[in-house]
Design an enzyme around this catalytic site. Sequence first.
Site, PDB file in Angstrom:
ATOM      1  N   HIS A 229       0.821  -1.209   0.000  1.00  0.00           N
ATOM      2  CA  HIS A 229       0.000   0.000   0.000  1.00  0.00           C
ATOM      3  C   HIS A 229       0.858   1.264   0.000  1.00  0.00           C
ATOM      4  CE1 HIS A 229      -3.126   2.814  -0.036  1.00  0.00           C
ATOM      5  NE2 HIS A 229      -2.448   3.449   0.870  1.00  0.00           N
ATOM      6  N   TYR A 233       1.942   5.490  -2.470  1.00  0.00           N
ATOM      7  CA  TYR A 233       2.272   6.891  -2.156  1.00  0.00           C
ATOM      8  C   TYR A 233       3.722   7.198  -2.514  1.00  0.00           C
ATOM      9  CZ  TYR A 233      -2.202   6.500   0.037  1.00  0.00           C
ATOM     10  OH  TYR A 233      -3.527   6.253   0.247  1.00  0.00           O
ATOM     11  N   HIS A 380      -9.506   1.318 -11.038  1.00  0.00           N
ATOM     12  CA  HIS A 380      -9.108   2.268  -9.977  1.00  0.00           C
ATOM     13  C   HIS A 380      -7.660   2.727 -10.153  1.00  0.00           C
ATOM     14  CE1 HIS A 380      -7.868   3.705  -6.022  1.00  0.00           C
ATOM     15  NE2 HIS A 380      -7.098   2.651  -5.847  1.00  0.00           N
ATOM     16  N   PHE A 381      -6.746   1.762 -10.251  1.00  0.00           N
ATOM     17  CA  PHE A 381      -5.357   2.228 -10.162  1.00  0.00           C
ATOM     18  C   PHE A 381      -4.813   2.784 -11.473  1.00  0.00           C
ATOM     19  CE2 PHE A 381      -4.445  -2.482 -10.436  1.00  0.00           C
ATOM     20  CZ  PHE A 381      -3.658  -2.504 -11.569  1.00  0.00           C
ATOM     21  N   HIS A 382      -5.530   2.531 -12.580  1.00  0.00           N
ATOM     22  CA  HIS A 382      -5.088   3.232 -13.792  1.00  0.00           C
ATOM     23  C   HIS A 382      -5.491   4.710 -13.770  1.00  0.00           C
ATOM     24  CE1 HIS A 382      -3.982  -0.726 -15.305  1.00  0.00           C
ATOM     25  NE2 HIS A 382      -3.204  -0.067 -16.144  1.00  0.00           N
ATOM     26  N   ARG A 444     -10.172  -9.733 -12.629  1.00  0.00           N
ATOM     27  CA  ARG A 444      -8.918  -9.094 -13.051  1.00  0.00           C
ATOM     28  C   ARG A 444      -7.885 -10.180 -13.327  1.00  0.00           C
ATOM     29  NH1 ARG A 444      -5.791  -6.553  -7.786  1.00  0.00           N
ATOM     30  NH2 ARG A 444      -4.291  -6.116  -9.424  1.00  0.00           N
ATOM     31  N   ARG A 445      -6.780  -9.802 -13.954  1.00  0.00           N
ATOM     32  CA  ARG A 445      -5.635 -10.688 -14.195  1.00  0.00           C
ATOM     33  C   ARG A 445      -6.056 -12.008 -14.815  1.00  0.00           C
ATOM     34  NH1 ARG A 445      -2.323 -10.201  -8.534  1.00  0.00           N
ATOM     35  NH2 ARG A 445      -0.975  -8.615  -9.381  1.00  0.00           N
TER      36      ARG A 445
HETATM   37 FE1  HAS Z   1      -5.549   2.319  -4.315  1.00  0.00          FE
HETATM   38  C1  HAS Z   1      -5.857  -1.091  -4.801  1.00  0.00           C
HETATM   39  C2  HAS Z   1      -7.646   2.149  -1.646  1.00  0.00           C
HETATM   40  C3  HAS Z   1      -5.051   5.676  -3.687  1.00  0.00           C
HETATM   41  C4  HAS Z   1      -2.898   2.340  -6.503  1.00  0.00           C
HETATM   42  N1  HAS Z   1      -4.586   0.902  -5.461  1.00  0.00           N
HETATM   43  C5  HAS Z   1      -4.879  -0.437  -5.528  1.00  0.00           C
HETATM   44  C6  HAS Z   1      -3.981  -1.080  -6.436  1.00  0.00           C
HETATM   45  C7  HAS Z   1      -3.112  -0.114  -6.890  1.00  0.00           C
HETATM   46  C8  HAS Z   1      -3.515   1.118  -6.270  1.00  0.00           C
HETATM   47  C9  HAS Z   1      -1.958  -0.328  -7.832  1.00  0.00           C
HETATM   48  O1  HAS Z   1      -8.713  -0.009   0.208  1.00  0.00           O
HETATM   49  C10 HAS Z   1      -4.022  -2.564  -6.846  1.00  0.00           C
HETATM   50  C11 HAS Z   1      -3.104  -3.418  -6.063  1.00  0.00           C
HETATM   51  C12 HAS Z   1      -3.194  -4.842  -6.544  1.00  0.00           C
HETATM   52  O2  HAS Z   1      -2.540  -5.155  -7.546  1.00  0.00           O
HETATM   53  O3  HAS Z   1      -3.951  -5.612  -5.961  1.00  0.00           O
HETATM   54  N2  HAS Z   1      -6.259   3.662  -2.966  1.00  0.00           N
HETATM   55  C13 HAS Z   1      -7.134   3.401  -1.980  1.00  0.00           C
HETATM   56  C14 HAS Z   1      -7.467   4.637  -1.263  1.00  0.00           C
HETATM   57  C15 HAS Z   1      -6.722   5.629  -1.856  1.00  0.00           C
HETATM   58  C16 HAS Z   1      -5.955   5.002  -2.906  1.00  0.00           C
HETATM   59  C17 HAS Z   1      -8.407   4.800  -0.126  1.00  0.00           C
HETATM   60  N3  HAS Z   1      -4.241   3.733  -4.979  1.00  0.00           N
HETATM   61  C18 HAS Z   1      -4.206   5.040  -4.598  1.00  0.00           C
HETATM   62  C19 HAS Z   1      -3.145   5.720  -5.278  1.00  0.00           C
HETATM   63  C20 HAS Z   1      -2.536   4.786  -6.077  1.00  0.00           C
HETATM   64  C21 HAS Z   1      -3.241   3.543  -5.875  1.00  0.00           C
HETATM   65  C22 HAS Z   1      -2.796   7.176  -5.081  1.00  0.00           C
HETATM   66  C23 HAS Z   1      -1.377   4.903  -6.990  1.00  0.00           C
HETATM   67  C24 HAS Z   1      -0.660   5.972  -7.191  1.00  0.00           C
HETATM   68  N4  HAS Z   1      -6.574   0.839  -3.429  1.00  0.00           N
HETATM   69  C25 HAS Z   1      -7.328   0.959  -2.308  1.00  0.00           C
HETATM   70  C26 HAS Z   1      -7.783  -0.371  -1.864  1.00  0.00           C
HETATM   71  C27 HAS Z   1      -7.268  -1.287  -2.755  1.00  0.00           C
HETATM   72  C28 HAS Z   1      -6.517  -0.507  -3.731  1.00  0.00           C
HETATM   73  C29 HAS Z   1      -8.597  -0.709  -0.708  1.00  0.00           C
HETATM   74  C30 HAS Z   1      -7.426  -2.820  -2.723  1.00  0.00           C
HETATM   75  C31 HAS Z   1      -8.622  -3.239  -3.454  1.00  0.00           C
HETATM   76  C32 HAS Z   1      -8.716  -4.736  -3.587  1.00  0.00           C
HETATM   77  O4  HAS Z   1      -9.780  -5.250  -3.227  1.00  0.00           O
HETATM   78  O5  HAS Z   1      -7.790  -5.396  -4.057  1.00  0.00           O
HETATM   79  C33 HAS Z   1      -6.695   7.090  -1.419  1.00  0.00           C
HETATM   80  O6  HAS Z   1      -5.378   7.474  -1.136  1.00  0.00           O
HETATM   81  C34 HAS Z   1      -7.305   7.996  -2.438  1.00  0.00           C
HETATM   82  C35 HAS Z   1      -7.393   9.414  -1.934  1.00  0.00           C
HETATM   83  C36 HAS Z   1      -7.685  10.349  -3.062  1.00  0.00           C
HETATM   84  C37 HAS Z   1      -8.623  11.285  -3.054  1.00  0.00           C
HETATM   85  C38 HAS Z   1      -8.810  12.166  -4.268  1.00  0.00           C
HETATM   86  C39 HAS Z   1      -8.392  13.619  -4.016  1.00  0.00           C
HETATM   87  C40 HAS Z   1      -8.484  14.403  -5.278  1.00  0.00           C
HETATM   88  C41 HAS Z   1      -7.516  15.208  -5.792  1.00  0.00           C
HETATM   89  C42 HAS Z   1      -7.754  15.865  -7.119  1.00  0.00           C
HETATM   90  C43 HAS Z   1      -8.090  17.335  -6.982  1.00  0.00           C
HETATM   91  C44 HAS Z   1      -8.344  17.906  -8.317  1.00  0.00           C
HETATM   92  C45 HAS Z   1      -7.822  19.067  -8.781  1.00  0.00           C
HETATM   93  C46 HAS Z   1      -8.103  19.350 -10.196  1.00  0.00           C
HETATM   94  C47 HAS Z   1      -6.931  19.933  -8.000  1.00  0.00           C
HETATM   95  C48 HAS Z   1      -9.508  11.484  -1.887  1.00  0.00           C
HETATM   96  C49 HAS Z   1      -6.237  15.468  -5.101  1.00  0.00           C
HETATM   97  C50 HAS Z   1      -8.477  20.762 -10.472  1.00  0.00           C
HETATM   98  C51 HAS Z   1      -8.615  20.778 -11.943  1.00  0.00           C
HETATM   99  C52 HAS Z   1      -9.126  21.797 -12.627  1.00  0.00           C
HETATM  100  C53 HAS Z   1      -9.297  21.682 -14.077  1.00  0.00           C
HETATM  101  C54 HAS Z   1      -9.540  23.028 -11.974  1.00  0.00           C
HETATM  102 CU    CU Z   2      -3.748   0.153  -0.788  1.00  0.00          CU
END
Ligand code: HAS
Ligand code: CU
Length: 560
Positions: A229, A233, A380-382, A444-445
């Site tokens: 996990h 980050y 999700h992760f893409h 998946r996979r």
């Molecule tokens: Fe995830 C599975 C939960 C973030 C990557 N995640 C994965 C896997 C990968 C991955 C690779 O709880 C698959 C692993 C595998 O092979 O099995 N993930 C989360 C949660 C977050 C999260 C709670 N993941 C990421 C990030 C990744 C990533 C970042 C890569 C860089 N994830 C999971 C969970 C799994 C999971 C379970 C397991 C699922 C399973 O069953 O296998 C949080 O950190 C996300 C927080 C993000 C936000 C969004 C904030 C929004 C922002 C944008 C603001 C926009 C602006 C645009 C400024 C709350 C910052 C303005 C634009 C204008 C045009 C004005």
């Molecule tokens: Cu995770």
Amino acid sequence: MAVKTFPMNDAYVGAPEKKYTLFMLMLGFIALMVGTLFGPLQSFNYGGLDLYPFLKPVFQSYYQGLTLHGVLNAIIFTQLFGQAIMVYLPARELGLKPNMTLAWVSFWMALIGLLIAALPLLGNAASVLYTFYPPLQAHWAFYVGAAIFVLSSYVSIYLALDMWARWKKANPGKITPLATYMSVTYWLMWLLASLGLVVEALFLIAWSLGLVAGVDPLLMRTLFWYTGHPIVYFWLLPAYALAYTTLPRLAGGKLVSDPLSRLVFLLFLLFSVPVGFHHQFADPGIAPYWKMIHTILTMMVAVPSLITAFTIAASLEVAGRANGGKGILGWITALPWNNPTVLAFLLGFLAFIPGGAGGMVNASFNLNQNVHNTVWIPGHFHLQVGTLVTMAAMGTAFWLIPHLTGKPLVARGLALASQWLWFLGMFIMTFALHWMGFLYAVPRRSHISGSPVAMEAFRDSAAWMVLNIVSGVILLIAAILFFYVIYATALQSRREPSQVMAEVPFSEVISKPEGSSLALLTERVWFWFGIAVVLVVLAYGPVLFQMFTNMNPVPGQRLW
Ligand code: HAS
Ligand code: CU
């Protein structure tokens, strides 16, 4: 009058760290290029189109392709990008040189580790996917190469901490500059986070060499996700650091708050690691209350991303208004969308919103049952790593390569087109994957396109499958354009003095750290690191103790 002379043929005189950064960056992009080429094959698979038979005898199977795709993109490219950015930014900000001997040691370790691991990968002797879950067993060279590669990041930890210590000594009592603070907390987080993988690697190396007869799959999975996990980050934070320290300036504005930005990185140091069970909700042998504790901690680690959404959006609004944008939304159109770096970040962040929301679904213990092991997860992760992190790296390359080499960016129009297409392709693909996973539980996979039974079973998702094919084609075109632009830029012979002299575009800040009690509080980095260690011991200690004292070793298997 003094005349400024300029060494046209050596951009690195006086700045050897530029050459180091360029090499790290370009090695990362080469890994990304090879890994990306397998991407369309994966999306075609989920479109029911199996091209793997045509790749024989060079590549043997879908699973070999998927392993290359995952390892090169998610492990190799991301780490090299971090090693480039999170050493170069503090070096420039502090005006210090990293220890150049060690910097090159880290580069050569990364390259040699990569080559050693590449041999079994290419020879189909390590098709264990990037999570290498035992009892799948790869050739020992894969584990040894991967270990050397990861250990090279420990040299980077030293490089960053050493520069910070030198600066601290020369500036007692002062608050660490922002980019350096981000780099220090980033590397300390990784120091703590990588331990699981290091311990797992020791087991896997001994096992693949035949020194131990078996390993315990549950313990290995737990050690993997201990790192697996926070590693997300480790991929994300270089993108965030660039978004905080350069994007506001590139967009024509200022960063709204320095102390709030520090707080974000401090929260990542605290909460990135003790959350890994959210990948193991379906695993037996871990009591549900431990899983629930990790769910709650996972919600905590979403907070710094929510703060980031606020801080970056507010900084972009400042930029848009400075550029003449009026009204509630007029500042958005007034942003410099025609700057390829800004464009890449804007689109990447837009994709990160649904990606983050999906992450919260995944993290919710019970909701996870609906999506676990379906193609929802790659959806999700893409959005997270495939879109935001990769686009932040691509966008940054558009100014960083000229800055490092003195060679101006070529084909700016193609650079812009590559980012629009990448965003569009990823958006279509992830949209389809989410629904295919959620509505039809498409696993998946899985090499579904090679199995008539699976194709029949998932017939109802045919409409979504078409979108996978379309997105694969779009992404292939995007990748070709992007790699053309960066290689044509880096390999041209033209150098411009103005490009070499250009500084890193560090943003000014509105709310400064001086006089901020929050900034003072965050400055006690070692204290917070200690708290992070305690949190990890509490969230993992009892479970790991139980697993280490109740091992059920199994022999290795080769299922491919
Ligand atoms: Fe995830 C599975 C939960 C973030 C990557 N995640 C994965 C896997 C990968 C991955 C690779 O709880 C698959 C692993 C595998 O092979 O099995 N993930 C989360 C949660 C977050 C999260 C709670 N993941 C990421 C990030 C990744 C990533 C970042 C890569 C860089 N994830 C999971 C969970 C799994 C999971 C379970 C397991 C699922 C399973 O069953 O296998 C949080 O950190 C996300 C927080 C993000 C936000 C969004 C904030 C929004 C922002 C944008 C603001 C926009 C602006 C645009 C400024 C709350 C910052 C303005 C634009 C204008 C045009 C004005
Ligand atoms: Cu995770």
